[in-house]
Design an enzyme around this catalytic site. Structure first.
Site, mmCIF file in Angstrom:
data_model
loop_
_atom_site.group_PDB
_atom_site.id
_atom_site.type_symbol
_atom_site.label_atom_id
_atom_site.label_comp_id
_atom_site.label_asym_id
_atom_site.label_seq_id
_atom_site.Cartn_x
_atom_site.Cartn_y
_atom_site.Cartn_z
ATOM 1 N N GLN A 104 5.370 -10.853 10.345
ATOM 2 C CA GLN A 104 5.627 -11.318 9.253
ATOM 3 C C GLN A 104 4.578 -12.461 8.609
ATOM 4 O O GLN A 104 4.174 -12.721 7.653
ATOM 5 C CB GLN A 104 7.106 -12.227 9.226
ATOM 6 C CG GLN A 104 8.383 -11.342 9.177
ATOM 7 C CD GLN A 104 8.814 -11.066 10.249
ATOM 8 O OE1 GLN A 104 7.970 -11.095 11.482
ATOM 9 N NE2 GLN A 104 10.070 -10.716 10.683
ATOM 10 N N ARG A 130 23.075 -8.615 9.837
ATOM 11 C CA ARG A 130 22.267 -9.226 10.403
ATOM 12 C C ARG A 130 23.010 -10.397 10.817
ATOM 13 O O ARG A 130 23.634 -11.066 9.930
ATOM 14 C CB ARG A 130 20.996 -9.615 9.840
ATOM 15 C CG ARG A 130 20.021 -8.413 9.594
ATOM 16 C CD ARG A 130 18.637 -8.729 9.137
ATOM 17 N NE ARG A 130 17.794 -9.267 10.214
ATOM 18 C CZ ARG A 130 16.787 -9.805 10.141
ATOM 19 N NH1 ARG A 130 16.197 -10.117 8.707
ATOM 20 N NH2 ARG A 130 16.185 -10.413 11.082
ATOM 21 N N ASN A 178 15.331 -20.011 14.224
ATOM 22 C CA ASN A 178 14.372 -19.526 13.477
ATOM 23 C C ASN A 178 13.538 -18.237 14.308
ATOM 24 O O ASN A 178 14.065 -18.057 15.354
ATOM 25 C CB ASN A 178 13.323 -20.511 13.031
ATOM 26 C CG ASN A 178 12.467 -20.225 11.905
ATOM 27 O OD1 ASN A 178 12.841 -19.447 10.982
ATOM 28 N ND2 ASN A 178 11.161 -20.231 11.856
ATOM 29 N N LYS A 179 12.632 -17.617 13.539
ATOM 30 C CA LYS A 179 12.098 -16.648 14.056
ATOM 31 C C LYS A 179 11.628 -16.773 15.695
ATOM 32 O O LYS A 179 11.186 -17.889 15.879
ATOM 33 C CB LYS A 179 10.812 -16.184 13.341
ATOM 34 C CG LYS A 179 10.091 -15.133 13.575
ATOM 35 C CD LYS A 179 10.839 -13.772 13.889
ATOM 36 C CE LYS A 179 11.628 -13.283 12.715
ATOM 37 N NZ LYS A 179 12.642 -12.449 12.964
ATOM 38 N N ARG A 206 14.109 -9.534 3.558
ATOM 39 C CA ARG A 206 14.470 -10.498 4.595
ATOM 40 C C ARG A 206 13.987 -11.742 4.318
ATOM 41 O O ARG A 206 13.590 -12.205 3.265
ATOM 42 C CB ARG A 206 13.246 -10.099 6.087
ATOM 43 C CG ARG A 206 11.912 -9.835 5.474
ATOM 44 C CD ARG A 206 10.990 -10.001 6.133
ATOM 45 N NE ARG A 206 10.838 -11.471 6.622
ATOM 46 C CZ ARG A 206 10.580 -12.492 5.775
ATOM 47 N NH1 ARG A 206 9.935 -12.533 4.550
ATOM 48 N NH2 ARG A 206 10.562 -13.810 6.331
ATOM 49 N N GLY A 207 14.321 -12.973 5.337
ATOM 50 C CA GLY A 207 14.287 -14.189 4.921
ATOM 51 C C GLY A 207 15.450 -14.396 4.699
ATOM 52 O O GLY A 207 16.432 -13.794 3.903
ATOM 53 N N ALA A 208 16.152 -15.675 5.147
ATOM 54 C CA ALA A 208 17.484 -16.043 5.158
ATOM 55 C C ALA A 208 17.945 -16.172 3.682
ATOM 56 O O ALA A 208 19.101 -15.778 3.405
ATOM 57 C CB ALA A 208 17.752 -17.600 6.015
ATOM 58 N N ASP A 242 16.833 -20.254 10.059
ATOM 59 C CA ASP A 242 18.103 -19.001 9.688
ATOM 60 C C ASP A 242 19.390 -19.620 9.790
ATOM 61 O O ASP A 242 20.140 -19.069 9.355
ATOM 62 C CB ASP A 242 17.793 -17.860 10.559
ATOM 63 C CG ASP A 242 16.447 -17.095 10.262
ATOM 64 O OD1 ASP A 242 15.493 -17.469 10.538
ATOM 65 O OD2 ASP A 242 16.819 -16.195 9.215
HETATM 66 O O1 MRU Z 1 13.646 -11.591 10.649
HETATM 67 P P1 MRU Z 1 13.312 -12.472 9.304
HETATM 68 O O2 MRU Z 1 11.923 -11.881 8.807
HETATM 69 O O3 MRU Z 1 14.407 -12.250 8.225
HETATM 70 O O4 MRU Z 1 13.183 -13.877 9.784
HETATM 71 C C1 MRU Z 1 12.871 -14.844 8.859
HETATM 72 C C2 MRU Z 1 12.763 -16.163 9.251
HETATM 73 O O5 MRU Z 1 12.759 -16.407 10.552
HETATM 74 C C3 MRU Z 1 12.345 -17.359 8.457
HETATM 75 O O6 MRU Z 1 11.542 -18.377 8.867
HETATM 76 C C4 MRU Z 1 13.866 -17.935 7.856
HETATM 77 O O7 MRU Z 1 14.684 -16.846 7.400
HETATM 78 C C5 MRU Z 1 13.242 -18.907 6.789
HETATM 79 S S1 MRU Z 1 13.131 -18.121 5.187
HETATM 80 C C6 MRU Z 1 12.911 -19.199 4.194
#
Ligand code: MRU
Length: 346
Positions: free
Chosen positions: A190, A85, A241-242, A45-47, A231
């Site tokens: 997270q 996703r 973002n999250k 996970r994480g963009a 994201d």
């Molecule tokens: O659902 P996730 O855990 O993939 O979401 C991640 C985030 O929102 C992060 O802040 C974003 O991807 C940036 S990661 C460098």
């Protein structure tokens, strides 16, 4: 440094982020379907990390197919990986680049090699981008700073170093950081599970709060800035973002706290005019209905579980990218970051 995604020539090795912080366990995936599942179920996970993993997923599809099926199998894999996703544009940017390799492929023999080369380049570019973001972003952090972050934009969410968390760790290395504060980041934690784990391992003094404490924190404590990842960044500078990021941005504005977004060019999507066009992923209600695997809600209640929200650009003090710091984000500024007038698209 812990790497969440590694290419091993005939398989991809993924850190299972679902098991952290209790178990540091790695999975060895040999098919694109396994990679797609790992993205969907948030093993990875994480963009930026999602984009890199997906690129290797396409390589695996070509590698496993018979020579006369390689192009079709790779195209099928791109389609399947693109359905995992919807919000992080890094996924689609990486898949677009892999598709372009297929479009220009001349021989099935060299196809796997060309795809692998492109995937490795995508990976290396993300490593370089996050190193540069960490360095540049640290210049924004004042001496003796207390910095708030949300979700996890660290080493394991990227290819290395991290974005928002990379900045925090670099500021700590430079002796400027007094303390990092991370929200727990409901529903999947997270912040509590991953960000706290990364920061403690990096030796950064860290305090964990629940998401609902941010308002009281800002009213009663000096917070020097907020730093989060992204994201997807629309052409006008709005940032997805999250979930919970927007709430923090509103509070930061109310309390005159600078709000910084740290993200690579691969998170910019110039094809979308504003954040209202960004697709927000809706995830399964069990994530809200349970805590640490146990049910927490009354039977009969309904759930809503958007995984991301959009922070309008007017609440963003600056976007830190690998090419520079963009104060008061604008379309022209973002074009310079992406490096060409080309469009990123889903
Ligand atoms: O659902 P996730 O855990 O993939 O979401 C991640 C985030 O929102 C992060 O802040 C974003 O991807 C940036 S990661 C460098």
């Amino acid at each position: 440094m812990t790497y969440s995604v590694e290419w091993r020539g005939d398989h991809v090795r993924l850190l299972d982020q679902r098991l952290l912080p209790y178990d540091e366990h790695y999975l060895e995936l040999t098919s694109s379907n396994q990679v797609a599942d790992a993205i969907r179920n948030m093993t990875v996970r994480g963009a930026p990390a999602i984009g890199v993993a997906a690129a290797y997923g396409v390589v695996l599809a070509a590698l496993k197919a018979a020579p006369d099926r390689r192009v079709d199998a790779s195209r099928d894999a791109i389609a399947a990986l693109g359905r995992t996703r919807p919000t992080a544009v890094n996924l689609f940017a990486a898949l677009d680049r892999m598709r372009r390799v297929l479009d220009s492929a001349r021989s099935a023999e060299r196809l796997v090699e060309s795809l692998a080369q492109t995937a490795v380049s995508i990976h290396q570019e993300e490593i370089d981008a996050s190193a540069s973001i960490s360095r540049l972003g640290a210049s924004l952090i004042p001496e003796k700073a207390t910095v708030l972050t949300h979700c996890n934009a660290g080493t394991i969410a990227t290819a290395a170093h991290g974005t928002a968390l990379g900045v925090i760790v670099e500021a700590h290395r430079q002796g400027k950081l007094e303390r990092a504060i991370t929200t727990e980041t409901r529903p999947l934690l997270q912040g509590a599970r991953l960000t706290a784990w990364e920061l403690v391992r990096a030796g950064v003094p860290t305090t964990l709060i629940t998401d609902s404490m941010v308002g009281h924190l800002m009213r009663t404590t000096r917070i020097d800035c907020v730093l989060v990842g992204a994201d997807r960044i629309a052409a006008n500078g709005d940032v997805a973002n999250k979930i919970g990021t927007y709430t923090i941005a509103v509070l930061a504005r109310t309390h005159h706290v600078p709000f910084y977004v740290a993200a690579p060019g691969s998170s910019v999507d110039l094809s979308l005019r504003s954040g209202s066009e960004i697709e927000i992923e809706q995830r399964d209600s069990t994530e809200v209905a349970t805590f640490a695997g146990r049910p927490v809600a009354a039977d009969g209640v309904d759930f809503w579980n958007p995984a991301f929200d959009v922070t309008p650009r007017r609440l963003i003090t600056a976007i830190v990218t690998e090419r520079g710091i963009l104060m008061a984000p604008s379309k022209n500024g973002l074009r310079m970051i992406v490096g060409c007038p080309g469009e990123r698209r889903k």
